[in-house]
Design a protein around this motif. Structure first.
Motif, mmCIF file in Angstrom:
data_model
loop_
_atom_site.group_PDB
_atom_site.id
_atom_site.type_symbol
_atom_site.label_atom_id
_atom_site.label_comp_id
_atom_site.label_asym_id
_atom_site.label_seq_id
_atom_site.Cartn_x
_atom_site.Cartn_y
_atom_site.Cartn_z
ATOM 1 N N GLU A 87 0.832 -1.205 0.000
ATOM 2 C CA GLU A 87 0.000 0.000 0.000
ATOM 3 C C GLU A 87 0.870 1.259 0.000
ATOM 4 O OE1 GLU A 87 -4.236 -0.387 1.705
ATOM 5 O OE2 GLU A 87 -2.863 -0.819 3.347
ATOM 6 N N GLN A 120 2.667 2.538 -3.231
ATOM 7 C CA GLN A 120 1.920 2.794 -4.461
ATOM 8 C C GLN A 120 2.042 4.236 -4.963
ATOM 9 O OE1 GLN A 120 -1.826 1.133 -5.322
ATOM 10 N NE2 GLN A 120 -1.566 -0.635 -3.985
ATOM 11 N N ALA A 121 2.003 5.191 -4.021
ATOM 12 C CA ALA A 121 2.075 6.590 -4.439
ATOM 13 C C ALA A 121 3.387 6.855 -5.161
ATOM 14 C CB ALA A 121 1.936 7.488 -3.215
ATOM 15 N N THR A 177 -4.375 3.574 -8.403
ATOM 16 C CA THR A 177 -3.946 2.703 -7.311
ATOM 17 C C THR A 177 -4.758 1.414 -7.353
ATOM 18 O OG1 THR A 177 -5.559 3.763 -5.892
ATOM 19 C CG2 THR A 177 -3.285 4.569 -5.775
ATOM 20 N N PRO A 194 -6.320 -1.415 -4.660
ATOM 21 C CA PRO A 194 -6.523 -1.669 -3.232
ATOM 22 C C PRO A 194 -5.840 -2.972 -2.807
ATOM 23 C CG PRO A 194 -8.609 -1.261 -4.363
ATOM 24 C CD PRO A 194 -7.580 -1.430 -5.415
ATOM 25 N N HIS A 242 -4.025 2.679 3.615
ATOM 26 C CA HIS A 242 -3.304 3.759 2.941
ATOM 27 C C HIS A 242 -3.876 4.019 1.564
ATOM 28 C CE1 HIS A 242 -0.029 4.228 5.821
ATOM 29 N NE2 HIS A 242 -0.140 2.933 6.006
ATOM 30 N N VAL A 243 -4.255 2.943 0.896
ATOM 31 C CA VAL A 243 -4.837 3.072 -0.439
ATOM 32 C C VAL A 243 -6.345 2.917 -0.271
ATOM 33 C CG1 VAL A 243 -4.997 2.060 -2.731
ATOM 34 C CG2 VAL A 243 -2.799 2.152 -1.548
#
Lengths: 660, 320, 141
Positions: B238, B241-242, B272, B274, B299-300
């Motif tokens: 998670e 990912q950013a 993104t 999940p 976070h996601v």
């Protein structure tokens, strides 16, 4: 009195310049049992031999010692000479005073002293020599070739051409083996079927050859010169004598089975020929899939056969035949990579195929008529990855060996892809590129020039992404991980011994090595023979090979078989073990030690009275199998088993002679 | 009642909040009683065994010895792949090697014979009787509309000599569990690749791209959601990912150095994906709502993809 | 038995070493050493046997009993045996042999076994020289 004669050779000056030969002869005269000693310039020469023969006659010599060169040089010469005299040719010992004395020592005194020692040892040994007689056994003048691939075909043709009868036994319904599955052969790119099928036709037409297909070796008795082989003829359900091979039945059969010959890329009926050019060109019924035989339904083939060949009641039969020589040509299989390579998808990806499947794909008579397509969707692949050494050279996967043919095989595949698919890209992952063969390196070089990209490294895994197969591996020259998105992946998988090869060889007394390849008698000097006399090896059953090597070895094996069959009877060495039954306790320690299976325990009726009958085990020696190594004599607790020509007492006498 | 001694692991009380809630919910519904090991301690994963082999064995052994003393008849289960790897290895080593056992017992000052097994959640959820219970406890299904990539992580599988995993490249246990809930497992290539969670700080350069490749392959193979069986993997997949999306936007990360190779990594990834734990997926299917499971702690954002796949009815909680 | 002859080394004489060489490998290797005119100490006396597996431990004990200063057994390399497996027996037997010699009060350094193929003439020369030097260093018992 032993009446031993000692003859010391000068070997020109080879001996005499270092060793004081007269002194040696004089010392010999003093030895117990020696009644005559002489020296001469060349003992092996015509006059030298005559001199020995004269001395035997004149002095009534009973045993002979010759002090000369190595026994490996002239022992047989002098044995032949003795045949002309009254002395048994095995009452002879050679003292090696050239290779082991005059050529390796310079001090005359020391050398002479050693020469005398060696003569003393030989005299001590010869005094205990026994007269021996080589026996002979008649030979059945017929050869059996096991396996109908190119090795078996070549061996059978060579033996048959030499005028001997040959039976070729193949477990599949057709001969041809792996070679007929291949498309083109490296490095000349001639068509495999075009060069192998004429040989297959020659086979079936040859007056000296009898073809046995769908057959197996069930049991073997006997040994060199006379192997009695029990042949199991599997039921074919089609009367092969009447069938013309018209093919009606094959067309009408409703069953579809994945074709092994086409590596599952196409179907075949349950009544089938292995491939169109099969020899014999007649179908058989696959009993596992035939509806009539499994479920008692259908029966179509019987209805359409114009000649009434179909016989559902056919059964396996066994019968015995005797052969003088055997050539094992059991061939190879490809390893089942799906069971070994989870990281390559373990068979989950239809477009990851092995090299033999690729051969069928690219073969004009194959399921795609030679178009290279992806098995999954029939699309033409633009990027192809070839992975070498899949299974080979990988001790962790249990196969440490190099499969030898794959480097060239991969180069040929790369060449064919680049030739057939315009704009195709080919990546070859390799550990090393091994091209030891005539015109092989040149072929590989040309393939690279044609555009094949060779990446030095193993593919660590293959996975799917965006409909393509990603091959990830290390380029060990760059030291970087690389990924290639491929449309088709061809795994050049390892050769392994054909299933059942070890067991079949064992029936004939031949052994296999730790990896299952059949064991040659000597890795350098007896490469086509086995430890079992009269059993020879041809082709990949002995180890991975390409076609030229296979054919060459097959001819070698054939030559050995012909040499054996040319004799009416064969002499066996009398220097083998013998058992003193009175001493033998029947413990069997020797039986397990014998590498040739020459020893066995048998029941001996020791005593038979009115009320009692005593039976015990004793060891029996099979003179046809014993090779005379003598390993068993050391294991014998009672000293009952002894090696003729090298008996315990003889060796002990030799030792004692040194210190008397 | 099916009972296990339970080693929760540190993450369960911190970063894996939603997973812990889901665990409680799911195991309560399927009749599996997880008895928390008294006074359990950190297993030392990622750092202890690097510093000292003895420490790396003694830390897990302390908790395992405690479990063995209190419930000698129970196997130990944990929900974290890192904990599982350490506990399993310790158990294995103590069994295999008398010297290790002697050393560990000496350090602990108490006996530890490694008599019972160490299991992970997948082992428990794959039991036939547990599967039957799961099917009974399900209240809604994803109706074949949720495509999931089951990510097992390296430590649940490797090393196979220790874990006894049969298929190290293509395990299917989680796929089968997800299928029970009506999710559709996709065939993808990164089921057991390392996500790099353990080395984000000490070997960032090497570890960072690992998660990216997993995410990329999951998307390429058509997954809507990534399923995990480990809170550490989940957090890592998670949190990266950013960064992964940003990098791909800036430049194609994968443009490799060897231009001849017809490769490679990824086309810019827009959205993104999940990441849920397998127990979260089951909890949702068993009727738990987003609020109860604290889906906001991800976070996601879990997003509508799950809600869309579900068909709510009166008995179940509203997911979103 | 002539005691004078038995104390070769004690009397400052040369030690006598008995060598059992298999017919197919080591005996051939020794012949090759001769063919190449290699020189080595004249202390060794070779007994030709078909296979190193033919060598009975009894032969070695007898040699030492009679006064041998050293005994060596040589055969084909493991896996190259002319009779397939003979030299494996040799290897096993002579690992035990050393213990037996020690038990009998014979310095096990007087006994050596080595694999020497038919092409390893230089190895034969070096081995014989090496054993000769060792045995000379030990003197006569």
């Amino acid at each position: 009195m032993s009446r031993i004669g000692v003859f010391v050779c000068h070997c020109g000056t080879n001996l005499a310049s270092v060793v004081d030969v007269e002194k040696v002869a004089a010392a010999a005269r003093e030895l117990p049992g020696v009644s005559y000693a002489a020296e001469y310039k060349y003992m092996c020469s015509e006059p030298g031999q005559q001199m020995i023969l004269d001395a035997i006659a004149e002095h009534g010599l009973k045993r002979i010692v010759i002090a000369s060169c190595s026994p490996r040089m002239h022992e047989t010469t002098f044995r032949k000479m003795l045949k002309k005299s009254g002395v048994n040719e095995y009452l002879l010992e050679i003292a090696n005073i050239r290779e082991q004395v005059s050529w390796v020592h310079t001090d005359s005194g020391v050398a002479t002293e050693k020469a005398v020692d060696l003569v003393r040892m030989a005299v001590a040994k010869v005094a205990k020599d026994e007269p021996l007689k080589a026996s002979s056994i008649p030979i059945t003048k017929r050869a059996l070739v096991v396996g109908g691939g190119i090795a078996g075909i070549q061996a059978a043709l060579d033996i048959a051409d030499a005028g001997h009868e040959v039976w070729l036994l193949e477990r599949e319904p057709s001969i041809g083996g792996r070679m007929v599955m291949l498309d083109k052969t490296f490095p000349t790119l001639d068509c495999s079927a075009c060069i192998s099928t004429p040989k297959m036709v020659d086979m079936s037409a040859h007056p000296n050859i009898k073809l046995l297909t769908s057959c197996e070796v069930a049991a073997v008795r006997g040994y060199i010169g006379n192997f009695t082989v029990t042949i199991r003829q599997k039921a074919k359900y089609v009367n092969q004598d009447i069938c013309t091979g018209c093919g009606n039945c094959e067309e009408k059969c409703p069953v579809k089975v994945k074709s092994d010959f086409n590596k599952g890329l196409s179907d075949r009926p349950a009544i089938y020929r292995l491939f169109p050019q099969a020899v014999p060109a007649k179908p058989v019924i696959d009993r596992a899939h035939c509806l009539k035989l499994t479920k008692d339904r259908c029966g179509l083939c019987e209805k359409v056969c114009p000649l009434g060949c179909i016989d559902y009641a056919d059964e396996d039969r066994e019968y015995d035949e005797t052969f003088g020589a055997v050539v094992l040509a059991t061939g190879y299989g490809l390893c089942d990579w799906t069971a070994m390579y989870d990281e390559y998808g373990a068979g989950r990806f239809a477009d990851v195929i092995d090299g033999l499947a690729f051969e069928r794909l690219v073969n004009a008579s194959g399921p795609t008529e030679g178009h290279i397509v992806r098995p999954s969707d029939g699309a033409e692949p633009k990027t192809v990855v070839l992975v070498k050494c899949v299974g080979s050279r990988d001790p962790k996967k249990g196969k440490p060996w190099c499969s030898r043919a794959c480097c060239m095989y991969a180069a040929k595949h790369a060449h064919q892809i680049l030739e057939k698919i315009p704009g195709a890209r080919v990546f070859v992952f390799y550990i090393d590129v091994r091209t030891p063969g005539k015109n092989y390196e040149e072929f590989y070089d040309q393939t690279r020039k044609d555009g094949a990209v060779y990446v030095r490294g193993r593919v660590s895994r293959i996975y799917k992404e965006g409909g393509r197969l990603i091959c990830q591996g290390e380029d060990s020259l760059l030291g970087k991980q690389v990924r290639v998105a491929a449309d088709l992946v061809v795994l050049e998988t390892a050769m392994e011994p054909a299933a059942g090869a070890r067991e079949t060889a064992a029936l004939f007394g031949a052994s296999a090595d730790a990896n299952g390849w059949l064991q040659e008698a000597h890795p350098k000097l007896r490469p086509v023979e086995t430890q079992a006399g009269g059993v020879f090896l041809a082709g990949t059953c002995q180890g991975p090979k390409d076609i030229p090597d296979t054919v060459a070895q097959a001819s070698g094996a054939a030559a050995k078989a012909i040499g054996l069959l040319n004799k009416d009877e064969m002499e066996t060495s009398p220097m083998i073990v013998a058992v003193d039954e009175a001493k033998c306790s029947g413990c069997g320690a020797c039986v397990d030690i014998c590498p040739f299976g020459a020893l066995s325990l048998e029941i001996l009726t020791a005593r038979e009275g009115r009320w009692e009958r005593a039976e015990r085990f004793v060891c029996k020696v099979n003179a046809g199998l014993c090779q005379g190594c003598g390993a068993c004599t050391v294991a014998c607790r009672t000293g009952a088993i002894d090696l003729r020509g090298f008996r315990n007492v003889q060796i002990l006498e030799e030792i004692d002679a040194l210190w008397t | 009642m099916i009972r296990y001694a339970y080693f929760p692991g540190c993450a369960s009380e911190s970063t894996a909040l939603s997973t812990t809630l889901a665990n409680e919910f799911v195991f309560g519904r399927i009749g599996v009683d997880l008895i928390e090991i008294k006074d359990w301690n950190c297993c030392g994963a990622t750092s202890a065994h690097v510093l000292s082999e003895a420490l790396g064995l003694a830390l897990p052994a302390r908790a395992l010895a405690r479990a063995e003393a209190d419930w000698p008849e129970l196997d130990v289960v944990t929900g974290c792949a890192s904990c599982y790897a350490r506990l399993k290895l310790t158990n294995h080593r103590v069994r295999q090697d008398g010297g290790t056992r002697y050393m560990v017992e000496k350090i602990l000052g108490r006996p530890y014979a490694a008599k019972r097994e160490v299991l992970n959640f997948l082992d428990v959820l794959s039991r036939d009787d547990v599967k039957a219970n799961i099917e009974e406890a399900l209240m809604r299904t994803f109706r074949g509309k949720l495509r999931v990539a089951c990510y097992y992580g390296c430590l649940n599988i490797r090393p196979c000599e220790v874990t006894g995993a049969k298929d190290r490249e293509n395990p299917v246990a989680m796929d089968e569990i997800a299928r029970l809930a009506g999710a559709v497992p996709v065939d993808w290539g990164y089921k057991t690749e390392c996500c790099g969670a353990a080395h984000q700080n000490d070997a960032a350069l090497e570890a960072r791209p690992l998660a990216g490749r997993i995410l990329h392959n999951a998307k390429e193979c058509g997954a809507d959601v990534l399923l995990t069986a480990c809170p550490m993997c989940q957090m890592n997949l998670e949190m990266r990912q950013a960064e992964y999306i940003r990098k791909n936007r800036d430049k194609a990360v994968g443009r490799q150095t060897f231009p001849l190779l017809d490769v490679v990594l990824p086309p810019p990834a827009g959205k993104t994906i999940p990441v849920l734990s397998i127990t979260e997926l089951l909890a949702i299917a068993m009727g738990a709502g987003g609020e109860r499971l604290r889906m906001d702690a991800h976070h996601v954002p879990v997003g509508r993809v799950i809600a869309d796949a579900l068909r709510d009815d009166a008995e179940t909680e509203v997911f979103l | 038995m002539d005691v004078a002859n038995r104390t070769n080394t004690a009397a400052g004489g040369e030690p006598k070493i008995l060598a059992f060489c298999c017919n197919w490998c080591t005996y051939t290797g020794a012949d090759l050493a001769g063919l190449n005119r290699m020189k080595y100490p004249a202390n060794v006396r070779v007994v030709r046997v078909p296979c190193s597996g033919r060598v009975n431990p009894q032969f070695i004990l007898r040699a030492f009993a009679r006064g041998a200063d050293g005994v060596v057994v040589c055969g084909c390399h493991p896996g190259d045996c002319h009779y397939a497996t003979g030299n494996f027996f040799t290897r096993r037997r002579f690992m035990l042999m050393r213990g037996l010699l020690e038990f009998n009060g014979i310095d096990p350094r007087r006994f050596h076994a080595r694999w020497i193929s038919g092409s390893e003439a230089a190895k034969f020369r070096d081995f014989v020289s090496e054993v000769c030097a060792i045995v000379k260093g030990l003197g006569h018992e």
